[in-house]
Design a protein around this motif. Structure first.
Motif: not given
Length: 451
Positions: A331-349, A368-373
């Protein structure tokens, strides 16, 4: 590769932060007035004064050796003479790089070394004749001479006339005392002469000299810019050689990063899922033995083993997601980054504005860059909110991660951000960190699109 923020960071004053002792030096005089007495102006003027005699030597040597070598090419002596001339030009070029470094502050690397497949005089002559750097040094020796004559003439004229006119009130008295005339002669013919001898004319002369003196350093600086271009363009390594060195370095970074990822995967498997599977096998073995003797205990052990299986599967799923998640491929970056953001301990837009998908390799590095940050934000930032923006500008993929945490992130600290910057650099990417102490932190990554 977690990167600590805040007090754990050794902050040395990055963008947006002015550390103790980092204030800019303040000068009493403006740049236009202090330029004539600055050490830089005198060094640049000295560079132009030395250029003329040095260029005469280089031009004479280059023309003589090339002419002699070309004339002797009908015999065997022409090749060694020509090779010796090119070698001499390379030596003179090394001297010019040293002179530019000392007087102009221009640090130009040495050109690529000779590539010799064999040893011996013939191999050396062949290598130096085939080297593009040798011929660029010869071109510099020829072209620099006319420029040095022009620059020397302009610089010495402005410098001497400016200072002579500026100091004219101090020495005009020499003309009536020793020269037998009223002052400096501005115009003269058989019937009429004009001398600069009254106070008004002397003052005007000094003011014109002041203007020339103030303008001369900037004229000299403009002249030395041409010398900088000549030294950098003809005496340094070629763009192709520089690019080859960069690619070799990037290849080393890629190999090291891949090896580190493999070691991390092996460690995670060995310490996580593999250990749980071994414990699971032992528990199932014990449950099998107790199945006939104590069915209730066996059932309890099977239930515990079932929980271990779920935990092991979750660890394997997280490990696979860290390598390359299926949602990114599908599904590409949009869905993948949304999935990573949902696991972050702070709200991420998360906001992704991409017309199409980039190359899979670039997409993986961006993920990988966004996930690491985001992992860094969760562990170390102390932030209460964060945002991720991804967009495309021409042929570049832009990523920006912002949080309102304690700040103080520094690539130079040698931690996770440094490794992330190296990973991006291996594909011609850039990582820019703006993280003043007390925050906020703004990290921008730029990647080639390569769709």
């Amino acid at each position: 590769m977690a990167t600590e923020y805040g007090q754990g960071y050794g902050w040395d004053g990055g963008p947006g932060f002015r550390g103790e002792g980092a204030e800019e030096r303040r000068h009493l005089l403006p740049a236009a007035l202090r330029a004539p007495i600055e050490a830089r102006s005198w060094r640049e003027f000295g560079y132009l004064m030395l250029s003329l005699p040095i260029s005469i030597i280089m031009f004479t040597f280059a023309v003589t050796m090339v002419s002699l070598g070309a004339g002797l090419l009908v015999t065997f002596l022409g090749i060694p003479v020509l090779a010796a001339g090119l070698a001499g030009c390379r030596g003179l070029g090394a001297m010019e790089r040293t002179r530019a470094r000392a007087l102009l502050g221009l640090d130009v690397a040495a050109p690529e070394p000779l590539r010799m497949t064999k040893q011996g005089p013939m191999a050396w002559m062949g290598a130096i004749l085939k080297s593009g750097a040798s011929w660029r040094h010869l071109l510099y020796a020829v072209l620099h001479f006319p420029w040095a004559v022009f620059a020397f003439s302009v610089a010495i004229s402005f410098w001497t006339y400016g200072w002579a006119m500026l100091t004219y009130p101090l020495w005009f008295w020499l003309f009536p005392v020793y020269g037998g005339q009223d002052g400096l002669q501005l115009y003269g013919d058989q019937g009429h002469s004009i001398y600069l001898d009254n106070p008004f004319e002397i003052t005007v002369t000094a003011l014109v000299g002041l203007l020339l003196t103030m303008a001369t350093p900037w004229i000299v600086r403009a002249l030395t810019q041409v010398d900088r271009l000549l030294v950098h363009g003809l005496l340094g390594p070629s763009k192709l050689a520089t690019r080859v060195v960069e690619l070799e370095s990037d290849r080393g970074v890629v190999i090291d990063t891949a090896a580190a990822d493999l070691r991390r995967i092996e460690r995670d498997l060995h310490d996580g899922a593999q250990a749980r599977l071994v414990a699971l096998a032992m528990d199932l073995g014990l449950a099998k033995e107790k199945l006939t003797e104590d069915p209730q205990a066996a059932a309890r052990m099977v239930g515990e083993a079932h929980g271990e299986v779920k935990t092991a599967l979750q660890e394997l799923r997280d490990l696979a997601r860290g390598i390359h998640p299926a949602v990114l491929t599908d599904r590409g970056l949009d869905a993948a980054l949304s999935s990573v953001a949902s696991r972050c301990t702070v709200p991420v837009q998360v906001e992704v504005d991409l017309p199409t998908r980039p190359a899979p390799a670039i997409e993986g590095i961006a993920y990988f860059t966004v996930s690491e940050l985001l992992q860094n934000i969760s562990k170390h930032s102390g932030a209460t909110r964060a945002s991720v923006d991804v967009w495309r500008i021409e042929n570049r993929l832009m990523i920006q991660v912002v949080d309102n945490g304690v700040g103080g992130a520094d690539v130079a600290a040698g931690s996770g951000l440094a490794g992330l910057a190296e990973r991006l650099d291996s594909v011609d990417g850039i990582l820019v960190v703006d993280s003043p102490v007390a925050g906020p932190t703004r990290i921008t990554a730029e990647l080639p699109w390569r769709g």
